[in-house]
Design an enzyme around this catalytic site. Sequence first.
Site, PDB file in Angstrom:
ATOM      1  N   ASP A  54      -0.087  12.320   6.842  1.00 32.15           N
ATOM      2  CA  ASP A  54      -1.124  12.608   5.854  1.00 32.15           C
ATOM      3  C   ASP A  54      -0.482  13.544   4.843  1.00 32.15           C
ATOM      4  OD1 ASP A  54      -3.212  13.732   4.363  1.00 32.15           O
ATOM      5  OD2 ASP A  54      -4.596  13.770   6.050  1.00 32.15           O
ATOM      6  N   ASN A  81       4.612   6.540  -2.053  1.00 32.16           N
ATOM      7  CA  ASN A  81       3.665   5.525  -2.504  1.00 32.16           C
ATOM      8  C   ASN A  81       2.208   5.938  -2.299  1.00 32.16           C
ATOM      9  OD1 ASN A  81       2.705   2.626  -3.032  1.00 32.16           O
ATOM     10  ND2 ASN A  81       2.066   2.941  -0.914  1.00 32.16           N
ATOM     11  N   SER A 132       4.499   5.564  -9.568  1.00 36.25           N
ATOM     12  CA  SER A 132       3.574   6.062 -10.580  1.00 36.25           C
ATOM     13  C   SER A 132       2.641   4.920 -10.952  1.00 36.25           C
ATOM     14  CB  SER A 132       4.369   6.591 -11.781  1.00 36.25           C
ATOM     15  OG  SER A 132       3.514   7.016 -12.818  1.00 36.25           O
ATOM     16  N   TYR A 146      -6.885  10.818 -12.635  1.00 34.51           N
ATOM     17  CA  TYR A 146      -5.812   9.960 -12.148  1.00 34.51           C
ATOM     18  C   TYR A 146      -4.603  10.039 -13.081  1.00 34.51           C
ATOM     19  CZ  TYR A 146      -3.370   5.644 -10.842  1.00 34.51           C
ATOM     20  OH  TYR A 146      -2.424   4.728 -10.466  1.00 34.51           O
ATOM     21  N   LYS A 150      -0.565  11.152 -12.537  1.00 33.57           N
ATOM     22  CA  LYS A 150       0.544  10.225 -12.765  1.00 33.57           C
ATOM     23  C   LYS A 150       1.448  10.702 -13.909  1.00 33.57           C
ATOM     24  CE  LYS A 150      -0.346   7.369  -9.443  1.00 33.57           C
ATOM     25  NZ  LYS A 150       0.532   7.352  -8.253  1.00 33.57           N
TER      26      LYS A 150
END
Length: 270
Positions: A54, A81, A132, A146, A150
């Site tokens: 985690d 990922n 990304s 979000y 990124k």
Amino acid sequence: MKKTVFITGASSGFGKETVRLFHEKGWNVAATMRSPEKEGELAALDGVLVTRLDVTDEGSIAAAVKAAVGAFGGIDVLVNNAGYGALGALEAASDAEIRRQMEVNLFGLIAVTKAMLPHMRERRAGVIINVSSVGGRVTFPFTSLYHATKFAVEGLTESLQYELNPLGIRTKIIEPGGYRTEFAGRSMSAIGAGGIDAYRQPWDKMVEVLAGWPMSGNIREVADAIFEAATDGTEKLRYPVGQDAEQLLAGRVQMDDVAFKKMMVGQIGI
């Protein structure tokens, strides 16, 4: 000697497909996920270690790295990922939702990378691949949290080149466009309009656009890009994946800020 890749977020989508590809290519794979007890397919493959990780739990990160090194003797490639998208109006997002988006997509990635670096430094070799998104360089409405993560991953990875390349460690960025994964399911948290009337109509329009967005079903393309980044032996940094990603990124380079915003607003209709 077989090489080893360590992959986070391997229970579905890009992560799971990347495990399959590296296994097919004859690599050892440490496939990490939050609930390994639910994974049957990958656990049955020779040379694949399915273990818990985690990204918000540093103890689980350390244990997973130790287990992978113990099982395979070393780690050649790290694929960061794991992640998800929190979509909705920034004003409607709670402090807890904001912090969780940052904890998983950015701070978790940093924590896994830091846990891996002593091992790679000692070997003076390694590749760190950060997944990304096209959303790391262009933006859409109602995805500010979000995009913040990124864009941060892009800057982090680009800067890390300077301190890690001299140590024999390369850094890479994968920038997928739209693919049919579980991003719109369990990998998405919908904040939405949050009961604020001013955002309701544009949010509903955004949901409609997302539902009709042309998504590619060929997620192997992303796994292929990750494998290329892991094995090409170059200092190439960015790997856009998908026709929509390439078109959006080309448009962003060619247009100024106002022109690009007008183009996006026109396409989405808000």
